[in-house]
Design an enzyme around this catalytic site. Sequence first.
Site, PDB file in Angstrom:
ATOM      1  CE  LYS A  34      -4.118   1.851   2.246  1.00 41.60           C
ATOM      2  NZ  LYS A  34      -5.087   1.672   3.345  1.00 41.60           N
ATOM      3  CG  HIS A  88       0.127   1.260   9.654  1.00 47.77           C
ATOM      4  ND1 HIS A  88      -0.275   0.909  10.937  1.00 47.77           N
ATOM      5  CD2 HIS A  88      -0.711   0.594   8.815  1.00 47.77           C
ATOM      6  CE1 HIS A  88      -1.304   0.085  10.863  1.00 47.77           C
ATOM      7  NE2 HIS A  88      -1.581  -0.124   9.604  1.00 47.77           N
ATOM      8  CE1 TYR A 110      -4.568  -3.327  15.215  1.00 44.86           C
ATOM      9  CE2 TYR A 110      -2.976  -1.783  14.304  1.00 44.86           C
ATOM     10  CZ  TYR A 110      -3.927  -2.769  14.121  1.00 44.86           C
ATOM     11  OH  TYR A 110      -4.248  -3.175  12.860  1.00 44.86           O
TER      12      TYR A 110
END
Length: 280
Positions: A158, A252, A261
Amino acid sequence: MERDAIDAFKTYLIGERRSRYTIRSYISMVREFLEFLGRKEIAVDEEDIERYKEFLAVEKGYSKASQRLALNAVKAFLKSQRKSVPDNLRPPRGSHRVPKYLTAEEAKALLEAASGDVKASAMVSLFLYTGLRVSELCNLNISDVNLREGIITVRSGKGDKDRIVIMNERCASAVSDYLNMRKAIESKSRALFLSRKRSRYDTSSVERIIRNLARRAGIEKKVTPHVLRHTFATTMLMNGADIRFIQQLLGHSSIATTEIYTHINERALKEMYMKYEPRY
């Protein structure tokens, strides 16, 4: 004209290095948008966007996530056509929900349910022990696996970023068992995971495999590859891993994404307290 615009949009997205899954989703959403407009002229104003927002929320009943996807697709489309983007073409804010994840007992049950199938076992192990995204697993090639070092190279994940994920001994063993079978299959595809048609898996097929395994394991929760990714991150955090380390493993771009989280960790602390609270 619509077909030409869609073709040009696809070329634009490829040039932007968007994933094939994003391209497919964006094109589908833009086709729906053009059908909604019902006219050949592509230029839109704020009134058009307000009507479209209402259409998505009321008539289509889309969730906030789907509304964001549709509006982001339209925004990219207008840019590709060099049309002005109305100021109100802004997606709704997302809801900050605690991600769903499996307990240690549920994760163990899922691994056991997959143990009779070397391919399924390798898939589940990769999700639970490395935190891969389903699209990343589908895009893996045989050459991306380094069993000697116990690592996998995720290429063009990503955000079009490469990264390394680490396999523990159990995960590497499951992948090794599958690789022995995979290398015996004659196929021109370089894909690590091959379907029955000897072609690369798509995400929906892998999601179905995980869903069926969860049902076989007797897990009542809705289990998806993304739930397994959350399970990996949650377990790492609960075991004391630094959040920036988890950020790197998950790929990320922002630490803010990984910080969801920490809420899970707070909840776990409360559950632990309730279990062991003083009873005078």
